[in-house]
Design an enzyme around this catalytic site. Structure first.
Site: not given
Ligand code: BG6
Length: 477
Positions: A182, A376
């Site tokens: 990101e 993701e």
């Molecule tokens: C993304 C990141 O921004 O979102 C991850 O690459 C992160 O590292 C994921 O865990 C979800 O965010 P969160 O705050 O729910 O863990």
């Protein structure tokens, strides 16, 4: 049932990051990193933004990354569960400080290198492709103290050494790479994205854009080295994605939504197309910013572009110019956005928008014309273990089903997608809040926000569901 199957060889799997899963804090020579200084609780948010008062963990604070879910010691058990679900790929990150504890050491730490060798062997034994992120939010703290992290050009050369070390060591095992997780995050959470710490009176935006340039050059050098050392490998960039919708059809809202999207695209435009886009000049001028470049930077960026566009998708965003509407802000994974009245939010206030996933896939493919890799996506939710020891996470299945359907539609639209690794296939600690109770997994981990629990792994209802999705290559969702 979907009307179609996903492409042959589609890389179904899950994604984790070193600091959110491994634990093994300072074990076998690992150095201290930025994420090791992010406690759970009220101080966390301020630190994520770059306001750090000490370069050591503080007494009385709880740091979730120090143990995380102990993947460091339990990876075999966890990988065998991923294998049972039929994973074709596991996205994970390498902790820079396991390999170079200080970041500028002359020699790499053999124990750190061996740890990832063992993980890759275990994955390959199960026919799971490792998809490796080289920097997922963790910078060795020594680099922050000594050089000011990515604000200093010195980091380019250190990252190059790190990347060449990785490619040489893992060239026979890893064929999918990504440079910075990101990359646009550093413009929103500078300590998270780039280890930036600010002093009173600093011109923060100027520092952020200069640091971003350093990461872009480092990324281009990593792409160059990867192509030279592992010609058959693919290396990508990684965007925190999510299309921005104009709140209304008023031209001002349209312009604002476009500007917001461009702010996100700016850095991967460089990684993917090899040069800064035209709109950046105006932005820099109007904000009194300059990006200092050295001779050769432009050529490097031009000649070493990425092979694919990796991105995360948690939801869409909305933009408005109406002061009344602007009062209704939602958190949406760090990117504050106005509330979209057509969408529901997760328990953490992140908008849920499956159709936006299809829109985002199309938008990225139209813009870059390179294969995408969804690295993701998922729903952070509070799960409850029943008295029979079960987790009935139908809400997660529902979320994923809708998103996968839309991803399938995007493929039908003509978008080339290499694979899909959902976020946190096993519960890990949250990046933004440090919580354990914000769970994304198909596998429950017995641990709470305060660090209590047996760390026992329990298959949730979604475990069998996802297993069947993979077994049918997405035909049965
Ligand atoms: C993304 C990141 O921004 O979102 C991850 O690459 C992160 O590292 C994921 O865990 C979800 O965010 P969160 O705050 O729910 O863990």
């Amino acid at each position: 049932m979907t009307k179609y199957r996903f492409p042959e060889g589609f890389l179904w799997g899950g994604a984790i990051a070193a600091h959110q899963a491994e634990g093994g804090y300072l074990e076998n020579g690992k150095g201290l990193t930025t994420v090791d200084l992010m406690p759970i609780g009220p101080k966390r948010w301020n630190i994520l933004l770059g306001n750090l008062s000490s370069f050591k963990p503080e007494e009385g604070e709880f740091y979730p990354s120090h143990e995380a879910i102990d993947f460091y010691h339990r990876y075999k058990e966890d990988i065998s569960l991923f294998a049972e679900m039929g994973f074709k790929a596991l996205r994970l990150s390498i902790s820079w400080a396991r390999i170079f504890p200080n970041g500028d050491d002359k020699q790499p730490n053999e124990a750190g290198l061996q740890f990832y060798d063992d993980i890759f062997d275990e994955l390959l034994k199960h026919d799971i492709q490792p998809v490796v992120t080289m920097a997922h939010f963790d910078v060795p703290i020594h680099l922050v103290e000594k050089y000011g992290s990515w604000k200093n050009r010195k980091l380019i050369e250190l990252f190059e050494t790190y990347s060449i070390t990785l490619f040489n060591r893992y060239k026979d095992k890893v064929k999918y790479w990504m440079t910075f997780n990101e990359i646009n995050m550093l413009l929103h959470m500078p300590f998270v994205g780039a280890g930036l710490v600010f002093q009173e009176g600093d011109n923060k935006i100027q520092i952020q854009y200069q640091a971003a340039h350093h990461q872009l050059v480092a990324s281009a050098l990593a792409v160059k080295a990867c192509h030279e050392i592992i010609p058959e490998a693919k290396i990508g960039c990684m965007l925190a994605g999510g299309a921005t919708y104009p709140y209304t059809c008023h031209p001002d809202d349209i312009q604002k939504a476009m500007d917001k999207d461009r702010e996100s695209f700016l850095l991967i435009d460089v990684q993917s197309r090899g040069e800064y886009p035209g709109f950046v000049n105006r932005f820099l001028k109007e904000n009194n910013l300059t990006i200092e470049m050295e001779v050769g930077d432009k050529e490097l960026l031009k000649n070493h572009t990425v092979d694919y566009i990796g991105f995360s998708y948690y939801g869409s965003r909305a933009a408005s110019t109406d002061p009344e509407i602007l009062k209704q802000i939602t958190s949406g994974n760090v990117f504050a956005s106005v509330e979209n009245p057509y969408l529901e939010n997760s328990e953490w206030g992140w908008p849920i928008d499956a159709k936006g996933f299809r829109i985002t896939c199309n938008q990225l493919y139209d813009r870059y014309q390179k294969p995408l890799f969804v690295v993701e996506n998922g729903l952070g939710a509070m799960d409850i273990v029943t008295s029979e020891g079960k987790v009935q996470d139908d809400y997660r299945i529902d979320y994923l089903k809708k998103h996968l359907t839309e991803m399938g539609e995007a493929i039908q639209d003509g978008v080339e997608i290499l694979g899909y690794t959902s976020w946190g296939p096993i519960d890990i600690i949250s990046n933004t809040t440090g919580e354990m109770k914000k769970r994304y997994g198909y596998i429950y981990v017995d641990k709470d926000n305060a660090g209590n629990g047996t760390l026992k792994r329990i298959k949730k209802k979604s475990f069998d569901w996802y297993k069947n999705v993979i077994a049918t290559n997405g035909e049965v969702l």
